[in-house]
Each structure stands twice: as C-alpha cells, then as structure tokens.
Enzyme design. Structure first.
Site, PDB file in Angstrom:
ATOM      1  N   ASP A 131       0.846  -1.191   0.000  1.00 28.84           N
ATOM      2  CA  ASP A 131       0.000   0.000   0.000  1.00 28.84           C
ATOM      3  C   ASP A 131       0.883   1.242   0.000  1.00 28.84           C
ATOM      4  O   ASP A 131       2.046   1.186   0.419  1.00 28.84           O
ATOM      5  CB  ASP A 131      -0.893  -0.031   1.246  1.00 28.84           C
ATOM      6  N   ASP A 147      -0.391   4.891   0.998  1.00 25.39           N
ATOM      7  CA  ASP A 147      -0.694   5.840   2.073  1.00 25.39           C
ATOM      8  C   ASP A 147      -0.593   5.187   3.445  1.00 25.39           C
ATOM      9  O   ASP A 147      -1.208   4.154   3.700  1.00 25.39           O
ATOM     10  CB  ASP A 147      -2.087   6.439   1.862  1.00 25.39           C
ATOM     11  N   ASP A 154      -2.148  -0.854   5.835  1.00 25.07           N
ATOM     12  CA  ASP A 154      -2.569  -0.381   7.153  1.00 25.07           C
ATOM     13  C   ASP A 154      -4.074  -0.524   7.360  1.00 25.07           C
ATOM     14  O   ASP A 154      -4.564  -0.342   8.466  1.00 25.07           O
ATOM     15  CB  ASP A 154      -2.171   1.088   7.355  1.00 25.07           C
TER      16      ASP A 154
END
EC number: 3.1.3.-
Length: 179
Positions: free
Chosen positions: A9, A11, A135
C-alpha cells in the site's frame, strides 16, 4: 523459479499521508492536533466538524506529490525488490484526483520499481500477490494471500493480522521467511 509477489500500500505505509493531513488541518483550522492523540482513532472521528476540510486537503493538486517517505521504506523496498516482484497497490479511487501525484511520487522515490507494477484500485481483493502490506484492516480482510498489517495510529487496536511496525520490521519479517 517464479518469484513471489508482494503488494504494498502507499498511504500510511510508504508515504506519511496522515502526518501531512494533520499538519495542514492544524494550520488551516488553527488546531493543535498531536499525532499521539490519534492512537486508536481516525482523524475524521476526532474532528467531524472539519471532515470537509480534510477532503479538500486530500483533493488539492500536489498534495500526494509532496508527501514524506516513511523511514527506511526506500532501502527496504529496494532490497525486497531483489528477491520478490514488488507491486504498489494504492486505493486511489477514494481520491481520484490523486492518480497523477501518486504516480509521480512513486517514480521519484521508488525509481527502481517497474511503473507497470503500480496498481491504482479500489478494493484490493483484485490483487494477485502472495503478500499484502497495508494499514487498512478492510483491505487486509478481503485479500486472498498473506495479510500483513503495517502499524498506523488508526489500527493499533486491530489484532486479527500479523503486524509490522515500520520498515525495519518488514525487512526482518521477510528475512525470517527466506530460505
């Protein structure tokens, strides 16, 4: 022999998006939000009256282009790239105006990655990889490979996934499973 694939990922994993949002919100709304106060919470739940401001910041041209890289991300991803096929899987559909900035950011900070491996998507269950480092628990729970949670302030109370707390932990995790 086919190399395994790691999807990563962007961000809050490669890029410090939250830090930039908090800084901008503090400046524009004359607030003093500290990163430590976000543990276990999402920013939008802490300041619901400023949710529009947060979205405006995210939609600004150049916002995603100017994010800081998470500590040690470049060196560890470069090392992993020697042994695995690395894909960047970013849920860009939440902020469609972010595509160009995210692409340019990845080219600048991760020039050793193949741009054909940059995936701008919504739900990450479309990603065919062996591992996903993310996250967001919602993305991890729908991923079909091995889900690895990258610690972020909003997910500290989530315990369903194997966890890494920073890029040195990522390096140690993959070093421990290499044969």
């Amino acid at each position: 022999m086919t190399r395994q694939r790691i999807a990563i990922d962007m961000d809050e994993v490669l890029a410090d998006t939250l830090g930039a949002v908090v800084k901008a919100v503090n400046e524009r709304a004359d607030l003093n939000i500290k990163m430590e106060s976000l543990n276990g919470k999402k920013l939008k739940h802490m300041i619901p009256e400023h949710e529009g401001l947060v979205m405006d910041i995210l939609k600004e041209p150049g916002f995603f282009r100017n994010l800081d890289v998470m500590p040690h991300a470049q060196e560890v991803v470069k090392q992993l790239n020697e042994h695995y096929d690395i894909y960047i899987a970013t849920a860009a559909m939440d902020v469609p105006t972010s595509f160009h900035d995210k692409y340019e950011w990845l080219l600048e900070y991760f020039p050793f990655l193949d741009p054909q491996h940059f995936v701008f998507c919504g739900r990450k269950n479309i990603i065919l990889a062996d591992y996903l480092i993310d996250d967001n628990p919602k993305q991890l729970e729908i991923f079909e490979g091995k889900s690895i949670m990258f610690t972020a302030s909003h997910n500290v109370n989530e315990h369903r996934f194997e966890r890494v707390s920073g890029w040195r932990d990522v390096k140690n995790y993959f070093n421990s499973i290499e044969k």
